[in-house]
Design an enzyme around this catalytic site. Structure first.
Site, mmCIF file in Angstrom:
data_model
loop_
_atom_site.group_PDB
_atom_site.id
_atom_site.type_symbol
_atom_site.label_atom_id
_atom_site.label_comp_id
_atom_site.label_asym_id
_atom_site.label_seq_id
_atom_site.Cartn_x
_atom_site.Cartn_y
_atom_site.Cartn_z
ATOM 1 N N CYS A 64 -6.033 10.389 15.190
ATOM 2 C CA CYS A 64 -6.061 8.934 15.384
ATOM 3 C C CYS A 64 -6.300 8.631 16.866
ATOM 4 C CB CYS A 64 -4.735 8.318 14.924
ATOM 5 S SG CYS A 64 -4.718 6.528 15.099
ATOM 6 N N CYS A 68 0.199 5.742 20.172
ATOM 7 C CA CYS A 68 1.601 5.471 19.822
ATOM 8 C C CYS A 68 2.466 6.702 20.179
ATOM 9 C CB CYS A 68 1.717 5.152 18.336
ATOM 10 S SG CYS A 68 0.443 4.001 17.767
ATOM 11 N N CYS A 71 4.029 9.107 17.524
ATOM 12 C CA CYS A 71 3.297 9.517 16.325
ATOM 13 C C CYS A 71 2.637 10.895 16.423
ATOM 14 C CB CYS A 71 2.240 8.473 15.987
ATOM 15 S SG CYS A 71 1.412 8.849 14.425
ATOM 16 N N CYS A 108 2.438 4.143 -1.777
ATOM 17 C CA CYS A 108 1.996 3.678 -0.459
ATOM 18 C C CYS A 108 1.045 4.706 0.142
ATOM 19 C CB CYS A 108 3.175 3.523 0.478
ATOM 20 S SG CYS A 108 4.488 2.501 -0.196
ATOM 21 N N CYS A 139 0.488 -0.151 -2.156
ATOM 22 C CA CYS A 139 0.694 -0.527 -0.754
ATOM 23 C C CYS A 139 -0.249 0.316 0.097
ATOM 24 C CB CYS A 139 2.146 -0.264 -0.358
ATOM 25 S SG CYS A 139 2.469 -0.614 1.380
ATOM 26 N N CYS A 199 4.628 -5.768 4.301
ATOM 27 C CA CYS A 199 5.660 -4.767 4.571
ATOM 28 C C CYS A 199 5.623 -4.567 6.077
ATOM 29 C CB CYS A 199 5.334 -3.467 3.827
ATOM 30 S SG CYS A 199 6.459 -2.110 4.233
ATOM 31 N N ARG A 271 14.128 -1.469 3.811
ATOM 32 C CA ARG A 271 13.972 -0.040 3.462
ATOM 33 C C ARG A 271 14.592 0.870 4.503
ATOM 34 N NH1 ARG A 271 8.413 0.865 2.545
ATOM 35 N NH2 ARG A 271 8.833 -0.058 0.517
HETATM 36 N N1 SAM Z 1 -2.326 3.936 11.567
HETATM 37 C C1 SAM Z 1 -1.725 2.844 10.916
HETATM 38 C C2 SAM Z 1 -0.841 2.030 11.823
HETATM 39 O O1 SAM Z 1 -0.287 2.580 12.760
HETATM 40 O O2 SAM Z 1 -0.671 0.848 11.549
HETATM 41 C C3 SAM Z 1 -0.936 3.231 9.682
HETATM 42 C C4 SAM Z 1 -0.164 4.532 9.661
HETATM 43 S S1 SAM Z 1 1.187 4.643 10.819
HETATM 44 C C5 SAM Z 1 1.649 6.353 10.717
HETATM 45 C C6 SAM Z 1 2.482 3.751 9.977
HETATM 46 C C7 SAM Z 1 3.818 3.625 10.663
HETATM 47 O O3 SAM Z 1 4.519 4.849 10.617
HETATM 48 C C8 SAM Z 1 3.853 3.267 12.128
HETATM 49 O O4 SAM Z 1 3.650 1.908 12.375
HETATM 50 C C9 SAM Z 1 5.259 3.683 12.513
HETATM 51 O O5 SAM Z 1 6.147 2.590 12.382
HETATM 52 C C10 SAM Z 1 5.600 4.769 11.512
HETATM 53 N N2 SAM Z 1 5.777 6.071 12.174
HETATM 54 C C11 SAM Z 1 4.806 6.883 12.669
HETATM 55 N N3 SAM Z 1 5.321 7.980 13.227
HETATM 56 C C12 SAM Z 1 6.666 7.879 13.086
HETATM 57 C C13 SAM Z 1 7.760 8.714 13.487
HETATM 58 N N4 SAM Z 1 7.568 9.858 14.147
HETATM 59 N N5 SAM Z 1 9.003 8.309 13.187
HETATM 60 C C14 SAM Z 1 9.209 7.148 12.521
HETATM 61 N N6 SAM Z 1 8.221 6.321 12.127
HETATM 62 C C15 SAM Z 1 6.971 6.675 12.418
HETATM 63 FE FE1 SF4 Z 2 -2.532 6.142 14.777
HETATM 64 FE FE2 SF4 Z 2 -0.074 7.051 14.402
HETATM 65 FE FE3 SF4 Z 2 -0.460 4.910 15.922
HETATM 66 FE FE4 SF4 Z 2 -0.873 4.743 13.226
HETATM 67 S S1 SF4 Z 2 1.072 5.124 14.266
HETATM 68 S S2 SF4 Z 2 -2.172 3.946 14.874
HETATM 69 S S3 SF4 Z 2 -1.628 6.843 12.843
HETATM 70 S S4 SF4 Z 2 -1.198 7.007 16.354
#
Ligand code: SAM
Ligand code: SF4
Ligand code: DTB
Length: 337
Positions: A64, A68, A71, A108, A139, A199, A271
């Site tokens: 990606c 973040c 992530c 989801c 979802c 959500c 949740r």
């Molecule tokens: N890429 C899209 C986005 O960020 O909107 C969708 C997938 S992203 C993985 C969905 C959500 O997963 C993120 O907004 C975050 O809140 C959650 N998430 C990702 N990594 C995480 C982690 N290590 N621990 C807890 N929540 C996490």
């Molecule tokens: Fe990409 Fe992870 Fe951020 Fe979603 S949460 S935008 S998958 S880096």
């Protein structure tokens, strides 16, 4: 809502005008007072012994472009994750069928995208159509949506779109620099305007303050329509991500966050989301007492672990709790009864 709901208070119309001080005052109450208020609110709106269950599947993993800091799927961090192309529709449908047969009512599907390309959206629409045809709620979480994309997804049969605010507006820049808080709010508006259910929640344990947690919840509660589903994630610390090694939150503070979410958004599903594998049974039970009434079910979240389905079934049985039936199945049962 099931037949065993015990009405101990009158259902409340959600308030959208909570002040910062009011929300902080909720957090600062003695723990037992806060839990009593949250549980009373919960019982006015929901069967307290039932949880909604959703199963997650990563339909496109890794690489990606976003940054973040929590992530494992960001291309910027070396987390050892194998990147994958978008899954075939049949693979997704097979996973959804397994989830349904195990008792999940919502499926989801998540993609590691900043935003979906129109070409990818066609494949995703096919996934939504087929998963919906299995009798599951659908979802998606695909990142930011452009004008018209949410409508296309709704027409394919989408019920919910997940798009988290993650933290307070003030703390956001510490966690993500490749998009703004306003970008997230704009996508949430597109989702609402298309008639989809929202959500939307956040992550606890990213080094934020109680004020940030309060502001996140206040922002969610102040949206024009409160999100129907509010995932409260505890950060899953993944080696290689910048937030690996950050001090985990006091577990009671996590429970307080759930309780305040329940009070601020009385009619929403809250949740108990990522992070359950790292929690004791007792902590999860306290989260249910604080008003959490939804979980991810199945041994994987997107890329990290979740408790085994058997373990969850045993935990719920020990607590005298059960799975909520599919909203449609419930309506049918009520019609018959
Ligand atoms: N890429 C899209 C986005 O960020 O909107 C969708 C997938 S992203 C993985 C969905 C959500 O997963 C993120 O907004 C975050 O809140 C959650 N998430 C990702 N990594 C995480 C982690 N290590 N621990 C807890 N929540 C996490
Ligand atoms: Fe990409 Fe992870 Fe951020 Fe979603 S949460 S935008 S998958 S880096
Ligand atoms: C949400 O709030 N949490 C889920 C879902 N919505 C998409 C994702 C949790 C991801 C945890 C890290 C992982 O498994 O990659």
């Amino acid at each position: 809502m099931g037949a065993t709901k015990s009405m101990t208070a009158t259902p409340q119309t959600p308030r959208h005008d909570w002040s910062k001080d009011e929300v902080l005052a909720l957090f600062e109450q003695p723990f037992n007072d806060l839990l009593h208020q949250a549980q009373t609110t919960h019982r006015a709106h929901f069967d307290p012994n039932t949880v909604q269950v959703s199963t997650l599947l990563s339909i496109k993993t890794g690489a990606c472009p976003e940054d973040c800091k929590y992530c494992p799927q960001s291309v910027r961090y070396d987390t050892g994750l194998e990147r994958e192309q978008i899954l075939a529709v049949e693979e997704v449908v097979a996973a959804a069928r397994r989830a349904r047969d195990a008792g999940a009512t919502r499926f989801c599907m998540g993609a590691a995208w900043r935003s979906p390309k129109d070409r990818d959206l066609e494949t995703v629409e096919a996934m939504v159509r087929e998963v919906k045809a299995l009798g599951l709620e659908t979802c998606l979480t695909l990142g930011m949506l452009r004008d018209g994309q949410a409508e296309r997804l709704r027409e394919a049969g989408l019920d919910y779109y997940n798009h988290n605010l993650d933290t307070s507006e003030d703390y956001y820049d510490e966690i993500i620099t490749t998009r703004s808080y306003q970008d997230r709010l704009d996508t949430l508006a597109r989702v609402r305007d298309a008639g989809l259910k929202t959500c939307c929640g956040g992550i606890i344990g990213m080094g934020e303050t109680r004020q940030d947690r309060a502001e996140l919840l206040r922002t969610l509660a102040s949206l024009p329509v409160q999100p129907q589903s509010v995932p409260i994630n505890q950060l899953v610390q993944v080696p290689g991500t910048p937030l690996h090694g950050v001090e985990p939150p006091d577990p009671f503070e996590f429970v307080r966050t759930i309780a305040v979410a329940r009070i601020l958004m009385p009619a929403s599903y809250v949740r108990l989301s990522a992070g359950r594998e790292q929690m004791s049974d007792e902590l999860q039970a306290l989260c249910f007492l604080a008003g959490a009434n939804s979980i991810f079910y199945g041994d994987k979240l997107l890329t990290t672990g979740n408790p085994e389905a058997d373990k969850d079934r045993r935990l719920l049985a020990r607590l005298g709790m059960g799975f909520e039936a599919h909203a449609c199945a419930q309506a049918e049962a009520e019609d018959l009864g």
